[in-house]
Each structure stands twice: as structure tokens, then as C-alpha cells.
Design a protein around this motif. Structure first.
Motif, PDB file in Angstrom:
ATOM      1  N   PHE A 185     -79.571   9.808 -29.318  1.00 19.19           N
ATOM      2  CA  PHE A 185     -79.788   9.034 -28.089  1.00 19.19           C
ATOM      3  C   PHE A 185     -78.347   8.374 -27.721  1.00 19.19           C
ATOM      4  CE2 PHE A 185     -83.640   9.353 -30.263  1.00 19.19           C
ATOM      5  CZ  PHE A 185     -84.461  10.082 -29.465  1.00 19.19           C
ATOM      6  N   SER A 186     -78.209   8.406 -26.486  1.00 23.40           N
ATOM      7  CA  SER A 186     -76.884   7.473 -26.038  1.00 23.40           C
ATOM      8  C   SER A 186     -77.023   7.361 -24.326  1.00 23.40           C
ATOM      9  CB  SER A 186     -75.648   8.220 -26.244  1.00 23.40           C
ATOM     10  OG  SER A 186     -74.630   7.511 -25.877  1.00 23.40           O
ATOM     11  N   SER A 187     -76.819   6.072 -24.135  1.00 18.74           N
ATOM     12  CA  SER A 187     -76.504   5.725 -22.684  1.00 18.74           C
ATOM     13  C   SER A 187     -75.003   6.151 -22.196  1.00 18.74           C
ATOM     14  CB  SER A 187     -77.162   4.392 -22.403  1.00 18.74           C
ATOM     15  OG  SER A 187     -78.451   4.053 -22.754  1.00 18.74           O
ATOM     16  N   GLY A 188     -74.139   6.200 -23.099  1.00 18.16           N
ATOM     17  CA  GLY A 188     -72.789   6.448 -22.887  1.00 18.16           C
ATOM     18  C   GLY A 188     -72.518   7.645 -22.282  1.00 18.16           C
ATOM     19  N   PRO A 189     -71.156   8.057 -21.716  1.00 17.43           N
ATOM     20  CA  PRO A 189     -70.863   9.134 -20.801  1.00 17.43           C
ATOM     21  C   PRO A 189     -71.151  10.469 -21.750  1.00 17.43           C
ATOM     22  CG  PRO A 189     -68.998   7.843 -21.449  1.00 17.43           C
ATOM     23  CD  PRO A 189     -70.171   7.168 -21.776  1.00 17.43           C
ATOM     24  N   ASN A 190     -71.151  10.593 -23.076  1.00 19.03           N
ATOM     25  CA  ASN A 190     -71.436  11.650 -23.657  1.00 19.03           C
ATOM     26  C   ASN A 190     -72.657  12.109 -23.952  1.00 19.03           C
ATOM     27  OD1 ASN A 190     -68.543  12.437 -24.689  1.00 19.03           O
ATOM     28  ND2 ASN A 190     -68.675  10.876 -26.329  1.00 19.03           N
ATOM     29  N   GLY A 191     -73.430  11.317 -23.501  1.00 20.78           N
ATOM     30  CA  GLY A 191     -74.950  11.342 -23.303  1.00 20.78           C
ATOM     31  C   GLY A 191     -75.680  11.724 -24.672  1.00 20.78           C
ATOM     32  N   ASP A 192     -77.026  12.253 -24.708  1.00 21.02           N
ATOM     33  CA  ASP A 192     -77.681  12.601 -25.843  1.00 21.02           C
ATOM     34  C   ASP A 192     -77.078  13.980 -26.477  1.00 21.02           C
ATOM     35  OD1 ASP A 192     -79.309  10.553 -25.180  1.00 21.02           O
ATOM     36  OD2 ASP A 192     -81.268  11.598 -24.434  1.00 21.02           O
ATOM     37  N   ASN A 193     -77.403  14.066 -27.899  1.00 23.80           N
ATOM     38  CA  ASN A 193     -76.977  15.152 -28.552  1.00 23.80           C
ATOM     39  C   ASN A 193     -78.370  15.648 -29.026  1.00 23.80           C
ATOM     40  OD1 ASN A 193     -73.956  15.257 -28.804  1.00 23.80           O
ATOM     41  ND2 ASN A 193     -74.527  12.849 -28.986  1.00 23.80           N
ATOM     42  N   PRO A 194     -79.005  16.508 -28.340  1.00 25.59           N
ATOM     43  CA  PRO A 194     -80.409  16.996 -28.833  1.00 25.59           C
ATOM     44  C   PRO A 194     -80.176  17.897 -29.967  1.00 25.59           C
ATOM     45  CG  PRO A 194     -79.736  18.289 -26.813  1.00 25.59           C
ATOM     46  CD  PRO A 194     -78.676  17.229 -26.940  1.00 25.59           C
ATOM     47  N   ASP A 195     -78.892  18.503 -30.702  1.00 26.94           N
ATOM     48  CA  ASP A 195     -79.034  19.093 -31.716  1.00 26.94           C
ATOM     49  C   ASP A 195     -79.363  18.376 -32.785  1.00 26.94           C
ATOM     50  OD1 ASP A 195     -76.457  18.012 -31.170  1.00 26.94           O
ATOM     51  OD2 ASP A 195     -75.502  19.556 -32.391  1.00 26.94           O
TER      52      ASP A 195
ATOM     53  N   HIS B  47     -69.498   7.777 -32.094  1.00 26.34           N
ATOM     54  CA  HIS B  47     -69.166   8.940 -30.935  1.00 26.34           C
ATOM     55  C   HIS B  47     -68.795   8.240 -29.365  1.00 26.34           C
ATOM     56  CE1 HIS B  47     -68.477  12.784 -29.503  1.00 26.34           C
ATOM     57  NE2 HIS B  47     -69.687  12.898 -28.807  1.00 26.34           N
ATOM     58  N   ASP B  48     -69.767   7.618 -28.854  1.00 26.46           N
ATOM     59  CA  ASP B  48     -69.748   6.816 -27.726  1.00 26.46           C
ATOM     60  C   ASP B  48     -69.109   5.542 -28.026  1.00 26.46           C
ATOM     61  OD1 ASP B  48     -70.247   8.517 -25.238  1.00 26.46           O
ATOM     62  OD2 ASP B  48     -72.152   8.193 -25.540  1.00 26.46           O
ATOM     63  N   HIS B  49     -67.968   5.392 -27.148  1.00 23.16           N
ATOM     64  CA  HIS B  49     -67.095   4.155 -27.602  1.00 23.16           C
ATOM     65  C   HIS B  49     -67.585   3.007 -26.772  1.00 23.16           C
ATOM     66  CE1 HIS B  49     -63.678   7.056 -27.947  1.00 23.16           C
ATOM     67  NE2 HIS B  49     -64.370   7.491 -28.742  1.00 23.16           N
ATOM     68  N   MET B  50     -68.880   2.507 -27.663  1.00 20.06           N
ATOM     69  CA  MET B  50     -69.473   1.301 -27.108  1.00 20.06           C
ATOM     70  C   MET B  50     -70.417   0.759 -28.371  1.00 20.06           C
ATOM     71  SD  MET B  50     -71.974   3.264 -24.273  1.00 20.06           S
ATOM     72  CE  MET B  50     -73.546   2.180 -24.130  1.00 20.06           C
ATOM     73  N   TYR B  51     -71.149  -0.226 -28.052  1.00 20.94           N
ATOM     74  CA  TYR B  51     -72.257  -0.736 -28.982  1.00 20.94           C
ATOM     75  C   TYR B  51     -73.533  -0.395 -28.260  1.00 20.94           C
ATOM     76  CZ  TYR B  51     -75.277  -3.842 -31.640  1.00 20.94           C
ATOM     77  OH  TYR B  51     -76.626  -4.296 -32.344  1.00 20.94           O
TER      78      TYR B  51
ATOM     79  N   ALA C 239     -60.677   2.888 -30.189  1.00 21.10           N
ATOM     80  CA  ALA C 239     -60.261   3.810 -29.019  1.00 21.10           C
ATOM     81  C   ALA C 239     -61.004   3.147 -27.777  1.00 21.10           C
ATOM     82  CB  ALA C 239     -61.142   5.278 -29.158  1.00 21.10           C
ATOM     83  N   SER C 240     -60.165   3.651 -26.654  1.00 16.05           N
ATOM     84  CA  SER C 240     -60.517   3.231 -25.361  1.00 16.05           C
ATOM     85  C   SER C 240     -62.066   3.061 -25.176  1.00 16.05           C
ATOM     86  CB  SER C 240     -60.209   4.273 -24.311  1.00 16.05           C
ATOM     87  OG  SER C 240     -60.430   5.518 -24.383  1.00 16.05           O
ATOM     88  N   LEU C 241     -62.466   2.103 -24.549  1.00 18.09           N
ATOM     89  CA  LEU C 241     -63.984   1.843 -24.342  1.00 18.09           C
ATOM     90  C   LEU C 241     -64.753   2.654 -23.213  1.00 18.09           C
ATOM     91  CD1 LEU C 241     -63.668  -2.045 -24.921  1.00 18.09           C
ATOM     92  CD2 LEU C 241     -64.743  -0.529 -26.625  1.00 18.09           C
ATOM     93  N   TYR C 242     -65.762   2.777 -23.565  1.00 19.15           N
ATOM     94  CA  TYR C 242     -66.858   3.603 -22.447  1.00 19.15           C
ATOM     95  C   TYR C 242     -67.792   2.433 -21.836  1.00 19.15           C
ATOM     96  CZ  TYR C 242     -65.521   8.053 -24.754  1.00 19.15           C
ATOM     97  OH  TYR C 242     -64.796   8.960 -24.961  1.00 19.15           O
ATOM     98  N   VAL C 243     -68.417   2.825 -20.871  1.00 15.17           N
ATOM     99  CA  VAL C 243     -69.650   1.838 -20.401  1.00 15.17           C
ATOM    100  C   VAL C 243     -70.657   2.712 -19.879  1.00 15.17           C
ATOM    101  CG1 VAL C 243     -67.799   0.412 -18.999  1.00 15.17           C
ATOM    102  CG2 VAL C 243     -68.883   2.344 -17.830  1.00 15.17           C
ATOM    103  N   PRO C 244     -71.963   2.335 -20.183  1.00 10.45           N
ATOM    104  CA  PRO C 244     -72.946   2.874 -19.842  1.00 10.45           C
ATOM    105  C   PRO C 244     -73.162   3.692 -18.476  1.00 10.45           C
ATOM    106  CG  PRO C 244     -73.576   0.699 -20.646  1.00 10.45           C
ATOM    107  CD  PRO C 244     -72.185   0.807 -20.152  1.00 10.45           C
ATOM    108  N   VAL C 245     -73.942   4.975 -18.813  1.00 10.92           N
ATOM    109  CA  VAL C 245     -73.955   5.811 -17.548  1.00 10.92           C
ATOM    110  C   VAL C 245     -75.270   5.903 -17.130  1.00 10.92           C
ATOM    111  CG1 VAL C 245     -73.626   8.203 -16.586  1.00 10.92           C
ATOM    112  CG2 VAL C 245     -71.774   7.038 -17.992  1.00 10.92           C
ATOM    113  N   THR C 246     -76.173   6.317 -18.020  1.00 12.35           N
ATOM    114  CA  THR C 246     -77.556   6.416 -17.764  1.00 12.35           C
ATOM    115  C   THR C 246     -78.188   5.750 -18.884  1.00 12.35           C
ATOM    116  OG1 THR C 246     -77.444   8.521 -16.693  1.00 12.35           O
ATOM    117  CG2 THR C 246     -79.571   7.886 -17.505  1.00 12.35           C
ATOM    118  N   VAL C 247     -78.867   4.592 -18.300  1.00  8.04           N
ATOM    119  CA  VAL C 247     -79.456   3.501 -19.614  1.00  8.04           C
ATOM    120  C   VAL C 247     -80.866   4.163 -20.019  1.00  8.04           C
ATOM    121  CG1 VAL C 247     -80.483   1.312 -20.063  1.00  8.04           C
ATOM    122  CG2 VAL C 247     -78.379   1.799 -18.863  1.00  8.04           C
ATOM    123  N   LYS C 248     -80.813   4.484 -21.239  1.00  4.13           N
ATOM    124  CA  LYS C 248     -82.168   5.361 -21.772  1.00  4.13           C
ATOM    125  C   LYS C 248     -83.272   4.219 -22.030  1.00  4.13           C
ATOM    126  CE  LYS C 248     -79.659   8.726 -21.530  1.00  4.13           C
ATOM    127  NZ  LYS C 248     -79.303   9.835 -22.654  1.00  4.13           N
ATOM    128  N   ARG C 249     -84.501   4.684 -21.907  1.00  4.04           N
ATOM    129  CA  ARG C 249     -85.459   3.666 -21.945  1.00  4.04           C
ATOM    130  C   ARG C 249     -85.778   2.693 -22.994  1.00  4.04           C
ATOM    131  NH1 ARG C 249     -91.090   7.127 -22.676  1.00  4.04           N
ATOM    132  NH2 ARG C 249     -90.459   8.654 -24.238  1.00  4.04           N
TER     133      ARG C 249
END
Length: 223
Positions: A110-120, A140-144, A171-181
Motif C-alpha cells: 500500500f502506498s499513497s505516493g506516486p509509485n502507488g500500490d504493489n499488488p504483487d 520505495h516511495d520517497h516519503m514517510y 533521495a529526492s522526496l515525493y509527495v502523496p498522490v492518492t491518499v489511501k483510506r
């Protein structure tokens, strides 16, 4: 994971990782990331960390700290329900039970970051849930990001697994894209997460590199 940017080469481990984190190598329990596999078979990663990384090409391991088990897993190889990795995991945790357990791997389910979820990673999570694992730590996603306890389908359950994504190592930071519930806290700032493993419980704290970065902390009981 992603211990030496950008391709996990021997030169990057030598000139980028080792001068800064190498002094902690003897007490480091690593996991592999997709950038470590930028070098064929993550060979430089396995050569640098040696036995601490688990068997070369597999990269999963188990350690015990008091009443806690810590397992390092490999999101860059097969993690399906019938995989050797998941079968190993079931055997290790069944044969070596402890009151509390942490699982660590790179790409989060699960991730709210730009890489998103990894269903595998869902089958792996399902196995951990059945084995009553308490904490999952990812990168993986550059955020907490911290999630409330949930099951493999992202449904909130009081005795589910609590996931922490800690991708704030430099590494360069990411911001949330789609906040998971079930996402409760998201911080885009460099820092680290400190976990204190107690007898039957744990605390966590996100520590930014300075006072302007935002914090997160709490206490939870093991299953």
C-alpha cells in the motif's frame, strides 16, 4: 532497499554508501530494492553485505531480538503464495514463534505516493497476516507514511498489520498522490524512523533531520 543509488553497482557501494553508512555495517540487517537490482542479480549488494543479506539471489533472512522476530524479505523476486520465499516464511515463523514480529521489504503493498500500490505483494501480506505479524516496514516511495492496521485487501481490522513506509533516506522526496483510506500520517521530509521493541508492544517515532520536518510517534500492542 535501494541502498546504493542509482544502479547498486560495486562503485556506488564503495563511494556512496560505505563512507557514510559503512561504519554501521556490522549491525545492519539489509533488504534489497529495485535499484540494487540495477546491477545484474544485485550482485554488488550481496557482495557488500555478505551473509547479513541472506543467501545470494534469495535475500531473505530471519533474526531474533528478545521476544521479537525480524524477517527481511525480497520484493524483487517471486513473492506469490506458492513461491519458495513465502513457503520459507511460513516454515520459519511457524517453527520459531515469538510474541511479536516485524517484516521488512522494499516495495510496499500500500502506498499513497506516486509509485502507488504493489499488488504483487498481496500474497506475501496475506501469509504474514495469517502468521499474526505485527509490523511491516517498507521503502520505495520517497516519503514517510503510516497506516492503521489492515488486512491484505486494505480493509481496516483492529488486529491487522500496521505498515510503515520509510523512504526518507536521502533521495529526492515525493509527495502523496492518492491518499489511501487507512493512511494516517504522511511526511515528505528527510529523516528516519525509530522503533523501540518492548515486551509485547512497540513504540515508533519519525525523526526528521531538523525541527521543520514534522514528526509522528505512538505506541501499539502486539497481537
Amino acid at each position: 532497499g535501494d541502498n546504493a543509488y542509482f544502479y547498486g553497482t560495486a562503485a556506488e557501494f564503495s563511494t556512496c554508501y560505505d563512507p557514510y553508512w559503512g561504519r554501521h555495517k556490522s549491525r545492519t540487517w539489509p533488504v534489497a530494492g529495485n535499484h540494487d537490482y540495477g546491477t545484474l542479480g544485485a550482485s554488488a549488494y550481496y557482495n557488500y553485505f555478505g551473509a547479513a543479506a541472506g543467501p545470494a539471489g534469495l535475500g531473505y533472512w530471519r533474526r531474533t531480538i528478545g521476544s521479537w522476530t525480524v524477517v527481511g524479505l525480497n520484493s524483487e523476486i517471486d513473492a506469490s503464495a506458492t513461491s519458495a520465499q513465502v513457503q520459507w516464511l511460513r516454515s520459519e515463523l511457524t517453527d520459531n514463534p515469538t510474541a511479536c514480529t516485524i517484516a521488512i521489504w522494499h516495495r510496499p503493498l500500500f502506498s499513497s505516493g506516486p509509485n502507488g500500490d504493489n499488488p504483487d505483494m498481496r500474497d506475501l501480506w496475506q501469509a504474514l497476516d495469517e502468521l499474526k505479524v505485527d509490523i511491516v516496514i517498507n521503502g520505495h516511495d520517497h516519503m514517510y507514511e503510516r497506516f492503521d492496521p489492515q488486512d491484505a485487501d486494505g480493509n481496516p481490522v483492529p488486529r491487522g498489520i500496521q505498515q510503515f513506509t520509510v523512504g526518507t533516506g536521502g533521495a529526492s522526496l515525493y509527495v502523496p498522490v492518492t491518499v489511501k483510506r487507512n493512511s494516517q500520517v504522511r511526511i515528505s521530509y528527510w529523516g528516519l524512523a525509530l522503533f523501540t521493541l518492548l515486551d509485547g508492544s512497540y513504540t515508533w517515532e519519525f525523526k526528521p533531520i531538523d525541527s521543520g520536518g514534522g514528526t509522528d510517534s505512538g505506541l501499539a500492542q502486539c497481537h
